[in-house]
Scaffold this active site. Structure first.
Site, PDB file in Angstrom:
ATOM      1  N   HIS A 111      28.267  81.607  70.643  1.00  0.00           N
ATOM      2  CA  HIS A 111      27.643  82.945  71.442  1.00  0.00           C
ATOM      3  C   HIS A 111      28.529  83.252  72.571  1.00  0.00           C
ATOM      4  O   HIS A 111      28.470  83.127  73.901  1.00  0.00           O
ATOM      5  CB  HIS A 111      26.858  81.466  72.326  1.00  0.00           C
ATOM      6  CG  HIS A 111      25.689  81.314  71.614  1.00  0.00           C
ATOM      7  ND1 HIS A 111      25.135  81.569  70.570  1.00  0.00           N
ATOM      8  CD2 HIS A 111      24.182  80.845  72.024  1.00  0.00           C
ATOM      9  CE1 HIS A 111      24.226  81.246  68.872  1.00  0.00           C
ATOM     10  NE2 HIS A 111      22.732  81.517  71.059  1.00  0.00           N
ATOM     11  N   ASP A 173      24.247  75.317  81.010  1.00  0.00           N
ATOM     12  CA  ASP A 173      22.758  75.825  81.602  1.00  0.00           C
ATOM     13  C   ASP A 173      21.563  75.927  79.594  1.00  0.00           C
ATOM     14  O   ASP A 173      20.387  75.724  79.859  1.00  0.00           O
ATOM     15  CB  ASP A 173      22.431  77.714  82.252  1.00  0.00           C
ATOM     16  CG  ASP A 173      22.483  77.007  83.221  1.00  0.00           C
ATOM     17  OD1 ASP A 173      23.507  75.663  84.380  1.00  0.00           O
ATOM     18  OD2 ASP A 173      23.187  78.311  83.941  1.00  0.00           O
ATOM     19  N   GLU A 284      22.099  74.883  91.880  1.00  0.00           N
ATOM     20  CA  GLU A 284      22.587  76.022  91.506  1.00  0.00           C
ATOM     21  C   GLU A 284      22.375  77.202  92.681  1.00  0.00           C
ATOM     22  O   GLU A 284      21.191  76.449  93.598  1.00  0.00           O
ATOM     23  CB  GLU A 284      21.843  76.203  90.074  1.00  0.00           C
ATOM     24  CG  GLU A 284      23.077  75.246  89.187  1.00  0.00           C
ATOM     25  CD  GLU A 284      23.122  76.359  87.500  1.00  0.00           C
ATOM     26  OE1 GLU A 284      21.826  77.278  87.315  1.00  0.00           O
ATOM     27  OE2 GLU A 284      23.902  75.813  86.470  1.00  0.00           O
TER      28      GLU A 284
HETATM   29  P1  FAD Z   1      31.766  80.575  70.534  1.00  0.00           P
HETATM   30  O1  FAD Z   1      31.627  81.624  70.672  1.00  0.00           O
HETATM   31  O2  FAD Z   1      31.766  80.521  68.391  1.00  0.00           O
HETATM   32  O3  FAD Z   1      33.094  80.203  70.785  1.00  0.00           O
HETATM   33  C1  FAD Z   1      33.740  80.401  71.774  1.00  0.00           C
HETATM   34  C2  FAD Z   1      35.252  80.673  71.823  1.00  0.00           C
HETATM   35  O4  FAD Z   1      36.132  79.346  71.127  1.00  0.00           O
HETATM   36  C3  FAD Z   1      35.716  81.327  70.595  1.00  0.00           C
HETATM   37  O5  FAD Z   1      37.081  81.522  70.262  1.00  0.00           O
HETATM   38  C4  FAD Z   1      36.066  79.826  69.470  1.00  0.00           C
HETATM   39  O6  FAD Z   1      36.895  80.410  68.646  1.00  0.00           O
HETATM   40  C5  FAD Z   1      37.030  78.678  70.325  1.00  0.00           C
HETATM   41  N1  FAD Z   1      36.830  77.457  68.899  1.00  0.00           N
HETATM   42  C6  FAD Z   1      34.805  77.285  69.252  1.00  0.00           C
HETATM   43  N2  FAD Z   1      35.228  76.152  68.469  1.00  0.00           N
HETATM   44  C7  FAD Z   1      36.313  75.671  68.935  1.00  0.00           C
HETATM   45  C8  FAD Z   1      36.715  74.995  68.607  1.00  0.00           C
HETATM   46  N3  FAD Z   1      35.791  73.543  67.794  1.00  0.00           N
HETATM   47  N4  FAD Z   1      38.167  74.285  68.807  1.00  0.00           N
HETATM   48  C9  FAD Z   1      38.601  75.723  69.147  1.00  0.00           C
HETATM   49  N5  FAD Z   1      38.361  76.713  69.697  1.00  0.00           N
HETATM   50  C10 FAD Z   1      36.849  76.798  69.311  1.00  0.00           C
HETATM   51  N6  FAD Z   1      28.945  78.697  79.496  1.00  0.00           N
HETATM   52  C11 FAD Z   1      29.286  78.067  80.673  1.00  0.00           C
HETATM   53  O7  FAD Z   1      30.243  77.351  81.113  1.00  0.00           O
HETATM   54  N7  FAD Z   1      28.019  77.419  81.234  1.00  0.00           N
HETATM   55  C12 FAD Z   1      26.322  77.571  80.974  1.00  0.00           C
HETATM   56  O8  FAD Z   1      25.534  77.374  81.987  1.00  0.00           O
HETATM   57  C13 FAD Z   1      26.134  78.613  79.982  1.00  0.00           C
HETATM   58  N8  FAD Z   1      25.813  79.006  79.475  1.00  0.00           N
HETATM   59  C14 FAD Z   1      25.409  79.888  78.653  1.00  0.00           C
HETATM   60  C15 FAD Z   1      23.740  80.430  77.908  1.00  0.00           C
HETATM   61  C16 FAD Z   1      23.536  80.950  77.144  1.00  0.00           C
HETATM   62  C17 FAD Z   1      22.708  81.271  76.499  1.00  0.00           C
HETATM   63  C18 FAD Z   1      24.870  81.991  76.266  1.00  0.00           C
HETATM   64  C19 FAD Z   1      24.738  82.577  74.971  1.00  0.00           C
HETATM   65  C20 FAD Z   1      26.090  81.145  77.174  1.00  0.00           C
HETATM   66  C21 FAD Z   1      26.387  80.383  77.840  1.00  0.00           C
HETATM   67  N9  FAD Z   1      27.081  79.649  77.933  1.00  0.00           N
HETATM   68  C22 FAD Z   1      27.835  78.955  78.904  1.00  0.00           C
HETATM   69  C23 FAD Z   1      28.982  80.519  77.797  1.00  0.00           C
HETATM   70  C24 FAD Z   1      29.361  79.323  76.706  1.00  0.00           C
HETATM   71  O9  FAD Z   1      30.005  78.710  76.727  1.00  0.00           O
HETATM   72  C25 FAD Z   1      29.776  79.929  75.430  1.00  0.00           C
HETATM   73  O10 FAD Z   1      30.466  81.133  75.462  1.00  0.00           O
HETATM   74  C26 FAD Z   1      31.115  79.467  74.563  1.00  0.00           C
HETATM   75  O11 FAD Z   1      31.690  79.663  74.134  1.00  0.00           O
HETATM   76  C27 FAD Z   1      29.629  79.469  73.527  1.00  0.00           C
HETATM   77  O12 FAD Z   1      29.815  78.070  72.200  1.00  0.00           O
HETATM   78  P2  FAD Z   1      29.774  78.731  70.942  1.00  0.00           P
HETATM   79  O13 FAD Z   1      29.927  76.608  70.075  1.00  0.00           O
HETATM   80  O14 FAD Z   1      29.083  79.622  70.998  1.00  0.00           O
HETATM   81  O15 FAD Z   1      31.182  79.102  70.983  1.00  0.00           O
END
Ligand code: FAD
Length: 533
Positions: A111, A173, A284
């Protein structure tokens, strides 16, 4: 034309250098090709419990993210079944040395917005495949905690911990994100003013570093690695396990929305609420630009306190600010909760006819964005480009920011929410890697825009990106001390400016925990060194 001996020597030199350079480059290309062609077989020979996938379809799937704008194909996808699968793969790549171009990106739920979880020509680790350790809730300690895999989704943690009457304290969120993904950034939501971001609510981590070592760490034990990884943008290691602090979970949530037309009154109330003890459990806010009929939409899920007055209220395209609050309660405490809420609301300066509230279960409240996801997916509007911009703004500059950005730059109805809420810096640990503004209170302002594919209008990608650019340029020009959250830059110079005085520490930590810059290449902070010794 006649050549002087000198110019002939010069010409021979040029030809010689040209020839030499071409010879050198072709050697490099042969060397690189040899290196590349032998990589899959060397990876394939790794003894793994899980498996590496080189299949085109799965490579294409992990070359996408929520941002829907960047696509880099990896060479392989690792589906680990154990931590040692991850350690063995990284160690193997580490031992290949700087001459291999291979990098590794952990992918949580993908994400990210700009390819941060991708690895061009490298190995993507599908963290959701890692099911160990099995989630385990520990209730005998204070505070209670849960041990989870780094690839676990927060929604699963919610359901599992609720079976014990407990839940994590700090959220995002949206819960369909992984632990490793949010801890690599910070994890901020309406509970952060009280409990800090998610990175302030972790007790221990298990990390696989950029040299393939498996290390357990906490604030007290291997504290430098622990703090590096939290908010570390995946640069220092892969989070394979996390211990997350829990608290007793409520059954229900009173969810409230009130409107302001006066930005000063809105921020004064927000700041007062986050600075007082025992007010709400979630605070918020969001900006409403150029909308009509807004309250009619709310009526589908919220009840107006005064239906007659609410029906007279007209937003008339004005810019309005919505304060969003939540109070947790258990069914038997409803009267006390109502009384407390009424007292707190009586001290606020919102437009009286715009008080709306509803009562929902704790799960429905926390998982609220998923409801929108389902709706958007059904209309084909989820997998569109998301040119999001998230900023952290010092309290002293929020009025200046709002005047220009909400007054002059964002004049159209935005195609997605614009969140705005303050948090207390005292709840953030300054030993972690996350970069935040200097002041005691700062605001998260999140422009969560969706672009309509192939539109050239104000809802199109180009327009939104240029709007984001104008916002960033204004912040820069006016020296507002703004920091990007979920930061994205293209040059190391910009990254240096982002980290400011923290850059040297970040660099030093990188040289210790990931000296070849193998990890999280999609953040574009460091480039893996390629030498041909
Ligand atoms: P990914 O997109 O898969 O990875 C993100 C980064 O972290 C990459 O660099 C990846 O290499 C690294 N990574 C992933 N897993 C690991 C691991 N296990 N160890 C080390 N590095 C790792 N963020 C907020 O803070 N608050 C919010 O309210 C919020 N709401 C959101 C709502 C939506 C609909 C979306 C799409 C995103 C939101 N986000 C929010 C952002 C979100 O926290 C970040 O985009 C987060 O990185 C997504 O998590 P993911 O598991 O999909 O990570």
């Amino acid at each position: 034309m006649r050549y002087s001996p000198r110019s002939l020597v010069g010409k021979h030199n040029i030809l010689f250098f040209r020839g030499f350079t071409m010879f050198f480059l072709s050697c490099l290309a042969i060397r690189l090709n040899l290196c590349l062609s032998s990589i899959p077989s060397s990876l394939k020979s790794l003894p793994l419990e899980g498996h590496l996938n080189f299949d085109e379809v799965s490579l294409r799937n992990v070359a996408k993210d929520f941002g829907n704008r960047y696509q880099y194909h990896p060479m392989a996808v690792l589906h680990p079944e154990s931590v040692s699968d991850i350690a063995a793969t990284i160690k193997h790549i580490w031992l290949m040395g700087p001459s291999s171009h291979l990098t590794v990106a952990a992918r949580g739920h993908g994400h990210s917005l700009q390819g941060q979880a991708q690895a061009h020509g490298g190995v993507v680790i599908s963290m959701e495949s890692l099911k160990v350790p099995e989630m385990q809730v520990h209730i005998g300690n204070y505070p209670p905690y849960v041990d989870v895999s780094g690839g676990e989704l927060w929604i699963n943690i919610l359901h599992e911990t609720l079976r014990h009457g407990l839940a994590p304290r700090s959220w995002t969120d949206y819960l369909h994100l992984t632990v490793g993904g949010t801890l690599s950034n910070a994890g901020v939501s309406g509970q952060a003013f009280k409990h800090g971001p998610q990175i302030s609510n972790v007790q221990q981590l298990e990390i696989v570093t950029g040299t393939g070592e498996v290390v357990n760490c906490s604030a007290e034990h291997n504290g430098e690695l622990f703090h590096s990884v939290l908010g570390g943008l995946g640069q220092f290691g892969i989070i394979t396990r996390a211990r997350i602090v829990l608290e007793p979970a409520p059954a229900m949530v009173k969810w409230i929305r009130v409107l302001y037309s006066d930005f000063t009154a809105f921020t004064r109330d927000q700041e007062r609420l986050i600075s007082s003890e025992n007010t709400f459990d979630y605070i918020e806010g969001f900006v409403i630009i150029n909308r009509t009929g807004l309250l009619n939409n709310w009526r589908l899920s919220f009840n107006p306190q005064d239906p007659v007055q609410a029906s007279i209220f007209k937003s008339d395209g004005r810019t309005l600010f919505c304060l969003e609050l939540a109070k947790y309660f258990n069914v038997e405490e409803i009267d006390a909760a109502n009384q407390e809420v009424e007292e707190h609301l009586s001290r606020l300066s919102y437009i009286p006819s715009t008080l709306f509230s509803t009562e929902v279960t704790f799960v429905d409240f926390l998982d609220r964005v998923h409801v929108s996801e389902v709706k958007l997916r059904s209309k084909g509007l989820w997998d569109v480009p998301h040119p999001w911009l998230n900023l952290l703004i010092p309290k002293s500059q929020i009025h200046n920011f709002a005047e220009v950005v909400f007054g002059n730059i964002l004049t159209e109805t935005s195609n997605g929410p614009v969140l705005i809420y303050p948090v207390n810096k005292s709840k953030w640990d300054n030993r972690t890697s996350v970069v935040i503004p200097e002041e005691d209170i700062f605001y998260l302002v999140a422009f969560l825009t969706s672009a309509v594919p192939s539109s050239n209008g104000t809802d199109g990608l180009e327009h939104i990106l240029s709007q984001n650019k104008r916002i960033l340029e204004f912040c820069e020009r006016s020296h507002l001390g703004v920091k990007q959250y979920l930061p994205h830059y293209n040059t190391q110079q910009e990254w240096r400016a982002h980290f400011g005085p923290q850059w040297e520490t970040f660099l030093q930590r990188k040289s210790v925990y990931d000296p070849l810059a193998i990890l999280a290449p999609g953040q574009r902070i460091f480039q893996k060194a390629i030498t041909f010794s």
